[in-house]
Design an enzyme around this catalytic site. Sequence first.
Site, short mmCIF file in Angstrom:
data_model
loop_
_atom_site.label_atom_id
_atom_site.label_comp_id
_atom_site.label_asym_id
_atom_site.label_seq_id
_atom_site.Cartn_x
_atom_site.Cartn_y
_atom_site.Cartn_z
N ILE A 212 0.86 -1.18 0.00
CA ILE A 212 0.00 0.00 0.00
C ILE A 212 0.90 1.23 0.00
O ILE A 212 2.08 1.15 0.32
CB ILE A 212 -0.98 0.03 1.20
CG1 ILE A 212 -0.21 -0.06 2.53
CG2 ILE A 212 -2.00 -1.08 1.09
CD1 ILE A 212 -1.13 0.02 3.75
N ASP A 213 0.35 2.37 -0.36
CA ASP A 213 1.14 3.59 -0.49
C ASP A 213 1.69 4.06 0.85
O ASP A 213 1.15 3.73 1.91
CB ASP A 213 0.30 4.72 -1.09
CG ASP A 213 -0.17 4.43 -2.51
OD1 ASP A 213 0.55 3.67 -3.20
OD2 ASP A 213 -1.22 4.93 -2.90
N LYS A 214 2.74 4.85 0.78
CA LYS A 214 3.39 5.39 1.97
C LYS A 214 2.37 6.07 2.90
O LYS A 214 2.37 5.82 4.11
CB LYS A 214 4.47 6.40 1.56
CG LYS A 214 5.06 7.19 2.72
CD LYS A 214 5.99 8.28 2.22
CE LYS A 214 6.47 9.16 3.37
NZ LYS A 214 7.34 10.27 2.92
#
Length: 351
Positions: free
Chosen positions: A156-158
């Site tokens: 998942i994104d930062k």
Amino acid sequence: MAEDYIEDIADEEGQELYEHLRVVVDKGQEPLRIDKFLLKKLQHTSRNRIQRAADAGFVHVNDRPVKSNYRVRPLDVITLMLDHPQYDNTIEPEDIPLDIVYEDQELMVVNKPAGLVVHPGCGNWHETLVNAIAWHLKDVPTYDPNDPEVGLVHRIDKDTSGLLVIAKTPNAKTKLGVQFFNKTTHRSYNALVWGNLTEDEGRIEGNIGRDPKERMRMAVFQPDSGIGKHAVTHYRVMERFGYVTLVECILETGRTHQIRAHMKHIGHPLFGDERYGGTEILRGNRTGSYKQFIENCFKTCPRQALHARTLGFIHPSTGKQVDFTSPLPEDMQELLDRWRTYIKGNALKQQ
């Protein structure tokens, strides 16, 4: 042409350069500006950055620096020469706290906080989730963080918070990977989006590919366009606040920035999502008090309001369905509370 070359400033300044990329141009290559040519070879950069690198003398052709308007020719040898050596991509254990939701001999499920990069990469070579996992499992002799047959199964994104599963064995990595590939896992996200959605639930379909105008952003293309990868997102309204809406998103596919790009595509960017326009005031009046309220909301949750809330899959060893849930993190919970208070206050004023 001679005017396409620049002085070799690296030699003049005694600056040592290190090779980071080498490309030999195909025999049939038509003349093309080198910044455009390299943009196709480098996925995680922009044309502007390539031009700046050329201006600094870091883009070489046949061992000589060139300007960004140099036109590549067949069999040119292009090298990207930077003033620092390439990073060692070896993943080292780092003592970083982990929120472990579940763990056994085969796998672990962690709740990633917003702001933590999942995997080392350009600009983020340390202090990632992978480094934290390597530390946690440093005394497990069968787990090698540099072995691609174990480790992260998805990402998942930062600045997205929530659940991730990590495989501790090759068997787990293979079986979990098959489930993600076949789309048999169960994943849902909570997102706060701009606007009041017309329908209580809906389906968004559109290919997702890199935005030709902004390489760090994804764009949505028609399903029959042949551009990007097929993607489907289902959403359901959970709570309405007039100017923003809390939705549950369920992924039928798992593409980069899928929810962020899809919601932007239908006119409802995620609240606080700078890359997709969510840090502008997209709904509501423009009074001073409202602007201040929105600014306070952005400070409360300074990232895209997106949380990977549930994760379910078949356990690779037991064959049984396992499901996990992560409560909303504090920043998103406080953000929703602010909106509830604001809407309630406006309702009282109108009575």
